[in-house]
Design a protein around this motif. Structure first.
Motif, PDB file in Angstrom:
ATOM      1  N   UNK A 222     -43.571  86.308  10.219  1.00 31.89           N
ATOM      2  CA  UNK A 222     -42.459  85.558  10.807  1.00 31.89           C
ATOM      3  C   UNK A 222     -42.828  84.124  11.156  1.00 31.89           C
ATOM      4  N   UNK A 223     -44.116  83.888  11.455  1.00 36.41           N
ATOM      5  CA  UNK A 223     -44.506  82.584  11.982  1.00 36.41           C
ATOM      6  C   UNK A 223     -44.978  81.604  10.911  1.00 36.41           C
ATOM      7  N   UNK A 224     -45.944  81.985  10.116  1.00 40.23           N
ATOM      8  CA  UNK A 224     -46.561  81.030   9.202  1.00 40.23           C
ATOM      9  C   UNK A 224     -47.544  81.751   8.298  1.00 40.23           C
ATOM     10  N   UNK A 225     -48.054  81.052   7.327  1.00 41.17           N
ATOM     11  CA  UNK A 225     -49.131  81.573   6.488  1.00 41.17           C
ATOM     12  C   UNK A 225     -50.397  80.801   6.818  1.00 41.17           C
ATOM     13  N   UNK A 226     -51.451  81.523   7.160  1.00 41.45           N
ATOM     14  CA  UNK A 226     -52.714  80.894   7.523  1.00 41.45           C
ATOM     15  C   UNK A 226     -53.853  81.698   6.913  1.00 41.45           C
ATOM     16  N   UNK A 227     -54.782  81.021   6.253  1.00 40.93           N
ATOM     17  CA  UNK A 227     -55.911  81.723   5.647  1.00 40.93           C
ATOM     18  C   UNK A 227     -56.734  82.449   6.709  1.00 40.93           C
ATOM     19  N   UNK A 228     -56.949  81.786   7.823  1.00 39.95           N
ATOM     20  CA  UNK A 228     -57.723  82.395   8.904  1.00 39.95           C
ATOM     21  C   UNK A 228     -57.005  83.624   9.436  1.00 39.95           C
ATOM     22  N   UNK A 229     -55.698  83.510   9.606  1.00 39.78           N
ATOM     23  CA  UNK A 229     -54.914  84.616  10.126  1.00 39.78           C
ATOM     24  C   UNK A 229     -54.902  85.794   9.155  1.00 39.78           C
ATOM     25  N   UNK A 230     -54.807  85.491   7.869  1.00 40.93           N
ATOM     26  CA  UNK A 230     -54.801  86.545   6.847  1.00 40.93           C
ATOM     27  C   UNK A 230     -56.149  87.267   6.826  1.00 40.93           C
ATOM     28  N   UNK A 231     -57.232  86.512   6.906  1.00 44.61           N
ATOM     29  CA  UNK A 231     -58.571  87.102   6.910  1.00 44.61           C
ATOM     30  C   UNK A 231     -58.753  87.995   8.132  1.00 44.61           C
ATOM     31  N   UNK A 232     -58.286  87.522   9.296  1.00 45.02           N
ATOM     32  CA  UNK A 232     -58.396  88.310  10.526  1.00 45.02           C
ATOM     33  C   UNK A 232     -57.600  89.600  10.405  1.00 45.02           C
ATOM     34  N   UNK A 233     -56.420  89.505   9.801  1.00 44.48           N
ATOM     35  CA  UNK A 233     -55.564  90.686   9.645  1.00 44.48           C
ATOM     36  C   UNK A 233     -56.247  91.742   8.760  1.00 44.48           C
ATOM     37  N   UNK A 234     -56.773  91.321   7.613  1.00 43.55           N
ATOM     38  CA  UNK A 234     -57.440  92.249   6.697  1.00 43.55           C
ATOM     39  C   UNK A 234     -58.681  92.857   7.361  1.00 43.55           C
ATOM     40  N   UNK A 235     -59.434  92.019   8.077  1.00 51.23           N
ATOM     41  CA  UNK A 235     -60.631  92.490   8.766  1.00 51.23           C
ATOM     42  C   UNK A 235     -60.277  93.565   9.795  1.00 51.23           C
ATOM     43  N   UNK A 236     -59.281  93.285  10.626  1.00 53.29           N
ATOM     44  CA  UNK A 236     -58.905  94.224  11.684  1.00 53.29           C
ATOM     45  C   UNK A 236     -58.325  95.516  11.117  1.00 53.29           C
ATOM     46  N   UNK A 237     -57.560  95.370  10.056  1.00 53.23           N
ATOM     47  CA  UNK A 237     -56.970  96.554   9.420  1.00 53.23           C
ATOM     48  C   UNK A 237     -58.073  97.514   8.966  1.00 53.23           C
ATOM     49  N   UNK A 238     -59.137  96.965   8.386  1.00 50.61           N
ATOM     50  CA  UNK A 238     -60.239  97.807   7.922  1.00 50.61           C
ATOM     51  C   UNK A 238     -61.133  98.265   9.074  1.00 50.61           C
ATOM     52  N   UNK A 239     -61.199  97.470  10.131  1.00 54.37           N
ATOM     53  CA  UNK A 239     -61.951  97.886  11.305  1.00 54.37           C
ATOM     54  C   UNK A 239     -61.330  99.146  11.894  1.00 54.37           C
ATOM     55  N   UNK A 240     -60.021  99.185  11.937  1.00 52.00           N
ATOM     56  CA  UNK A 240     -59.307 100.362  12.431  1.00 52.00           C
ATOM     57  C   UNK A 240     -59.538 101.559  11.513  1.00 52.00           C
ATOM     58  N   UNK A 241     -59.608 101.310  10.216  1.00 49.72           N
ATOM     59  CA  UNK A 241     -59.814 102.389   9.245  1.00 49.72           C
ATOM     60  C   UNK A 241     -61.171 103.075   9.422  1.00 49.72           C
TER      61      UNK A 241
END
Length: 297
Positions: A222-241
């Motif tokens: 909803x807010x924006x596209x950010x490389x840092x934000x995308x990397x953090x999202x993928x990292x956290x998603x796999x951390x939870x996994x």
């Protein structure tokens, strides 16, 4: 006393009083303002600054001799705390404690609290209640409260952490305009979720972590596209996994790729900057040599 600084800048630019105050304030008001005898509203002051083409930040730099924002103070406080440097916290406390700015006075108390914790000067009666009371009292957070929470999240009790996280989420989700103009926005958005999900997983609150990562997915779209934000999202998603036995091996492999990629990017940046320095050094050495030769001739 800002009027005196304003007058100095105006005169340096050879702008007349009339060119500045006309249509904004009266002549007598402006003259008293420049003598330091009148306070002025933020709106009027900004209009006057526009007349002399000076930004607020530039003006404050001229006024104080150094531009130091509340963001700088926050960073200084928590860097000193994590580096176990009570001396810097004492200096910051003394610098801010008598400020006319209530935010800076508040930060002086934060600095003192962390200094006392590091120095172990109390009898165990230290309390973060004054920070928690402040964060409880502010119903609609701005960037300041969100950053403060991000920095102290690890010491916030779990129940309060969940409450504050919702306030911080609300701020980010309703600040699309700020995201467009503030380059730090994406970084702090990432910090919020990285810190919260990390602490939530440590407390074995897997469902809460999954809920948070889903919120992050929606928020970042909803807010924006950010490389840092995308990397953090993928990292956290796999951390939870990692906490799912069936997905653990895949999650470990994915996390390794992410960390390897981060290291490659950092190394590449360092090598690039090093090459740029060498290139410019090679280009400037002959110039300086030639300049010295001509001077001797």
């Amino acid at each position: 006393m800002i009027g005196l600084t304003f007058r100095k800048i105006r005169m340096q630019k050879n702008i007349t009083q009339k060119e500045v105050y006309t249509g904004i304030v009266s002549r007598s008001f402006f003259q008293k303002f420049e003598k330091g005898l009148h306070s002025i509203s933020v709106e009027k002051f900004q209009e006057l600054l526009n007349r002399i083409n000076v930004s607020y930040d530039e003006f404050m730099y001229e006024h104080h001799g150094k531009l130091f924002t509340t963001d700088d103070f926050l960073v200084t406080i928590f860097n000193a705390y994590w580096n176990q440097d009570p001396h810097s916290l004492t200096k910051l406390h003394n610098k801010l404690r008598f400020s006319s700015n209530q935010t800076e006075v508040f930060l002086s108390r934060v600095a003192l609290l962390f200094k006392l914790i590091l120095s172990k000067e109390s009898d165990g009666d230290l309390s973060f209640d004054f920070i928690f009371n402040y964060l409880d009292r502010i119903s609609s957070w701005t960037f300041f409260e969100t950053k403060l929470f991000n920095n102290i999240m690890s010491i916030v009790p779990s129940k309060k952490r969940n409450q504050y996280f919702k306030k911080a989420q609300f701020f980010f989700d309703n600040s699309k305009g700020l995201a467009a103009v503030n380059s730090e926005f994406a970084n702090w958005h990432s910090h919020l979720y990285v810190n919260f999900i990390h602490l939530t997983l440590e407390e074995k609150e897997l469902n809460r972590a999954k809920s948070a990562i889903e919120d992050m997915r929606i928020s970042r779209q909803n807010l924006y596209t950010s490389e840092r934000n995308e990397l953090a999202y993928v990292f956290l998603k796999n951390l939870i996994r990692l906490y799912d036995k069936e997905e653990r091996d895949q999650a470990i492999a994915a996390l390794k790729k992410i960390t390897d990629l981060s290291q490659i990017v950092n190394k590449l940046n360092n090598e690039t900057y090093s090459k740029l320095v060498i290139t410019h050094q090679e280009k400037t050495v002959p110039f300086h040599t030639k300049a010295k030769t001509n001077q001797s001739d």
